[in-house]
Design an enzyme around this catalytic site. Structure first.
Site, PDB file in Angstrom:
ATOM      1  N   HIS A   1      -0.278   0.745 -10.130  1.00  0.00           N
ATOM      2  CA  HIS A   1      -1.252  -0.049  -9.255  1.00  0.00           C
ATOM      3  C   HIS A   1      -1.578  -1.221 -10.407  1.00  0.00           C
ATOM      4  CE1 HIS A   1      -3.761  -0.396  -5.580  1.00  0.00           C
ATOM      5  NE2 HIS A   1      -3.264  -1.428  -6.120  1.00  0.00           N
TER       6      HIS A   1
ATOM      7  N   GLU B   1      -3.738   8.089  -5.308  1.00  0.00           N
ATOM      8  CA  GLU B   1      -3.936   7.525  -6.804  1.00  0.00           C
ATOM      9  C   GLU B   1      -5.077   8.074  -7.292  1.00  0.00           C
ATOM     10  OE1 GLU B   1      -3.768   3.285  -6.350  1.00  0.00           O
ATOM     11  OE2 GLU B   1      -1.705   3.432  -5.326  1.00  0.00           O
TER      12      GLU B   1
ATOM     13  N   ARG C   1       0.990  -1.322   0.235  1.00  0.00           N
ATOM     14  CA  ARG C   1      -0.007  -0.143   0.000  1.00  0.00           C
ATOM     15  C   ARG C   1       0.810   1.227   0.134  1.00  0.00           C
ATOM     16  NH1 ARG C   1      -3.534  -2.323  -1.785  1.00  0.00           N
ATOM     17  NH2 ARG C   1      -5.812  -2.890  -0.986  1.00  0.00           N
TER      18      ARG C   1
END
Length: 316
Positions: free
Chosen positions: A272, A253, A224
């Site tokens: 990601h 993000e 994370r």
């Protein structure tokens, strides 16, 4: 008896839930309508796992779903004190992302060891410049996080010939405790962060830990974004405290186009995507349907999250 009400926090594309026809009264909500619909639902599928809507809406009035499933490995965007203290069961998508993430980490290590980014840049410049790459076999890796993703990463790297140490919340066979992390970092060539985000792990990779690493070490985060103090990492790479880094996850993000992270030499920005392979949404949908059938039949569910810890405990 009416079918249970299944509420889906929607995202595009939606999940394929055709197998539940007649077994569930499927309704959809977005961030604005979720709070009003939560008291009506028996179960909640968090298909939009990038949203904070559940954490924001859960503390409201009225009944709450008996079961919440998130189509993600992490549950940090769901949990709030009211959900943690409730009797609601929370499950996650354990089993979907482990191998793809392990492959991605292995690919990143090979790309950095053989300077693939440099080769592509030299090709763009039409320059022929011979270099020597690093040997991956025999190098040392530390995987921080002993859950399914961390273990899959460790197994894949061992297959490439790396010596791998895994650290977790507690020491047990094959896993070092957190008190060993400092010592392991000082000898690591590769440091892979695959830990869950909890109060204990937030901001764990800071200037102190980066300062322990060898100047030749490289850091990869597939856990994370909030596990890393991004400013400290940028300093560590810019000042050559470490040789390079890859971030697949970020504090915010999508990453702001104006972020300094885009421009740090030796730092690779990955959007990601480490766990996302062709067909991953279909696999997530199929997994949920399987879980729903168990739940509706009153059978025990796998992948149950320990809400106080913030992850699914390992059996050992």
């Amino acid at each position: 008896m009416p079918a249970p009400i299944l509420l889906v926090l929607e995202a595009d594309p939606p999940p394929r839930l055709g197998r539940l026809t007649g077994r569930a009264d499927i309704r959809y909500a977005d961030e604005q309508s979720l709070a009003a619909q939560l008291p009506l639902a028996d179960a909640l599928l968090v298909w939009d796992f990038t949203s904070d809507a559940v954490r924001n809406a859960w503390p409201g009035d009225g009944p709450r779903p008996r079961w919440v499933h998130t189509a993600s490995a992490g549950v940090d965007r769901l949990l709030c004190p009211e959900l943690v203290e409730s009797e609601t069961i929370v499950t996650n998508a354990r089993g979907i992302f482990e191998e793809p993430i392990a492959e991605y980490v292995a690919g990143l290590i090979l790309a950095m060891a053989k300077d693939l980014p440099g080769t592509l840049e030299l090709q763009r410049q039409r320059r022929w410049r011979h270099r020597e790459g690093l040997s991956v076999a025999g190098s040392r890796a530390v995987v921080v996080g002993a859950g399914p993703i961390g273990r899959a990463v460790a197994a894949t790297l061992r297959a490439l010939g790396l010596t791998v140490a895994v650290t977790g919340r507690t020491a047990r066979p094959g896993v070092h405790g957190p008190d060993q992390l400092d010592r392991l970092l000082t000898r690591a060539d590769w440091v892979i962060c695959a830990a869950p985000l909890t109060d204990a792990t937030r901001d764990m990779f800071d200037a102190r830990l980066f300062g322990l690493m060898q100047p030749s070490a490289r850091f990869i985060n597939v856990g994370r974004g909030q596990l890393v103090v991004e400013n400290d990492l940028m300093d560590a790479v810019s000042k050559r405290w470490i040789a390079g880094a890859v971030l697949d996850v970020f504090d915010q993000e999508p990453l702001d186009p104006e972020s300094r992270l885009w421009d740090i030499p030796g730092l690779i920005v990955s959007p990601h995507m480490s766990g996302d392979t062709v067909g991953w949404r279909d696999r997530l949908g199929s997994q949920f349907v399987d879980l729903y059938e168990l739940w509706s039949d009153g059978k025990p569910l796998p992948n149950v999250v320990d809400k106080k810890r913030g992850y699914v405990p390992m059996n050992d």
